[in-house]
Enzyme design. Structure first.
Site, mmCIF file in Angstrom:
data_model
loop_
_atom_site.group_PDB
_atom_site.id
_atom_site.type_symbol
_atom_site.label_atom_id
_atom_site.label_comp_id
_atom_site.label_asym_id
_atom_site.label_seq_id
_atom_site.Cartn_x
_atom_site.Cartn_y
_atom_site.Cartn_z
ATOM 1 N N GLY A 161 0.837 -1.207 0.000
ATOM 2 C CA GLY A 161 0.000 0.000 0.000
ATOM 3 C C GLY A 161 0.861 1.241 0.000
ATOM 4 O O GLY A 161 1.820 1.343 0.778
ATOM 5 N N TYR A 162 0.531 2.186 -0.875
ATOM 6 C CA TYR A 162 1.273 3.453 -0.910
ATOM 7 C C TYR A 162 0.321 4.645 -0.845
ATOM 8 O O TYR A 162 0.743 5.800 -0.887
ATOM 9 C CB TYR A 162 2.141 3.537 -2.185
ATOM 10 C CG TYR A 162 1.321 3.448 -3.459
ATOM 11 C CD1 TYR A 162 0.926 2.214 -3.960
ATOM 12 C CD2 TYR A 162 0.906 4.595 -4.133
ATOM 13 C CE1 TYR A 162 0.144 2.132 -5.108
ATOM 14 C CE2 TYR A 162 0.130 4.522 -5.275
ATOM 15 C CZ TYR A 162 -0.247 3.282 -5.754
ATOM 16 O OH TYR A 162 -1.034 3.200 -6.885
ATOM 17 N N GLY A 163 -0.976 4.365 -0.772
ATOM 18 C CA GLY A 163 -1.998 5.415 -0.652
ATOM 19 C C GLY A 163 -2.820 5.136 0.598
ATOM 20 O O GLY A 163 -2.264 4.889 1.676
ATOM 21 N N SER A 164 -4.137 5.108 0.421
ATOM 22 C CA SER A 164 -5.005 4.929 1.601
ATOM 23 C C SER A 164 -4.790 3.577 2.276
ATOM 24 O O SER A 164 -5.113 3.420 3.460
ATOM 25 C CB SER A 164 -6.469 5.101 1.206
ATOM 26 O OG SER A 164 -6.819 4.170 0.213
ATOM 27 N N GLU B 249 -11.309 0.085 -5.321
ATOM 28 C CA GLU B 249 -10.421 0.860 -6.192
ATOM 29 C C GLU B 249 -10.830 0.721 -7.654
ATOM 30 O O GLU B 249 -9.994 0.672 -8.537
ATOM 31 C CB GLU B 249 -8.964 0.423 -5.984
ATOM 32 C CG GLU B 249 -8.508 0.438 -4.530
ATOM 33 C CD GLU B 249 -8.598 1.821 -3.855
ATOM 34 O OE1 GLU B 249 -8.761 2.831 -4.569
ATOM 35 O OE2 GLU B 249 -8.539 1.870 -2.617
HETATM 36 C C1 BEZ Z 1 -2.801 2.042 -2.055
HETATM 37 O O1 BEZ Z 1 -1.730 1.501 -2.167
HETATM 38 O O2 BEZ Z 1 -3.177 2.529 -1.033
HETATM 39 C C2 BEZ Z 1 -3.651 2.053 -3.244
HETATM 40 C C3 BEZ Z 1 -3.399 2.993 -4.177
HETATM 41 C C4 BEZ Z 1 -4.176 3.010 -5.289
HETATM 42 C C5 BEZ Z 1 -5.177 2.082 -5.458
HETATM 43 C C6 BEZ Z 1 -5.370 1.102 -4.513
HETATM 44 C C7 BEZ Z 1 -4.608 1.099 -3.400
#
Ligand code: BEZ
Length: 177
Positions: free
Chosen positions: A7-10, A85
């Site tokens: 995970g790199y976002g939410s 997503e």
């Molecule tokens: C995430 O890594 O948090 C993420 C980013 C984009 C889409 C799905 C998950």
């Protein structure tokens, strides 16, 4: 057997699935950018917010969190993430590197927005991105909250991301009217 999800976002602060282990990790040759439009979480159709995706950049590192899941739960977790997503992300496999020196990389699943997806917005001056973030709201809440939660989570982890931190300063400080 188990599988890893990066995970790199939410997913850093709200994974929404059960996991057996969580580690700070990075991927090589990618940078995190607020270049993907959000019409279903942090914006609405016709007035999208901006959320993160990954773009290739030689020599770069993107820090995030790696979650190890039981592969018996994989189908359910991937179905749930595909729904959450659904705004344009594909799932790819990349090598995940751990912060622990000497540890071997593992293969993990990562969500990535291809530039040909319908919600792709792409690069813009950071002040313009900040302006768009500050005015955008969607079913999951304010776009500003997403940026600030991401920046806070990265600071808690003790990792760097100049793009995220600069944007967080702009949206927090009112620097982009
Ligand atoms: C995430 O890594 O948090 C993420 C980013 C984009 C889409 C799905 C998950």
């Amino acid at each position: 057997m188990s599988a890893w999800i990066f995970g790199y976002g939410s997913l850093i602060w709200r994974p929404d699935f059960s996991y057996v282990e969580r580690r700070t990790a990075w991927i090589a040759g990618w940078s995190r950018r607020f270049w993907q439009g959000s019409t279903d979480h942090r914006g609405v159709p016709g007035d999208p917010g901006r959320v993160v995706t990954l773009v290739r950049e030689d020599g770069s590192r993107c820090w995030g969190r790696a979650y190890r899941i039981e592969s018996g739960n994989g189908d359910e977790i991937f179905d749930r993430l595909a729904y959450r997503e659904k705004g344009g992300y594909d799932r790819i496999s990349l090598d995940l590197h751990f912060a622990v020196p000497g540890s071997a990389p593992v293969s993990g699943f990562v969500y990535f927005a291809n530039p040909d997806n319908p919600n792709w917005i792409g690069p813009a001056p950071l002040n313009d991105i900040a302006r768009q973030v500050r005015r955008s709201h969607g079913p999951s809440g304010a776009n500003t909250e997403y940026v600030l939660q991401l920046a806070a989570a990265l600071r808690d982890m003790g990792v760097e991301d100049a793009h995220v931190f600069a944007l967080a300063d702009l949206v927090k400080g009112g620097g982009a009217p």
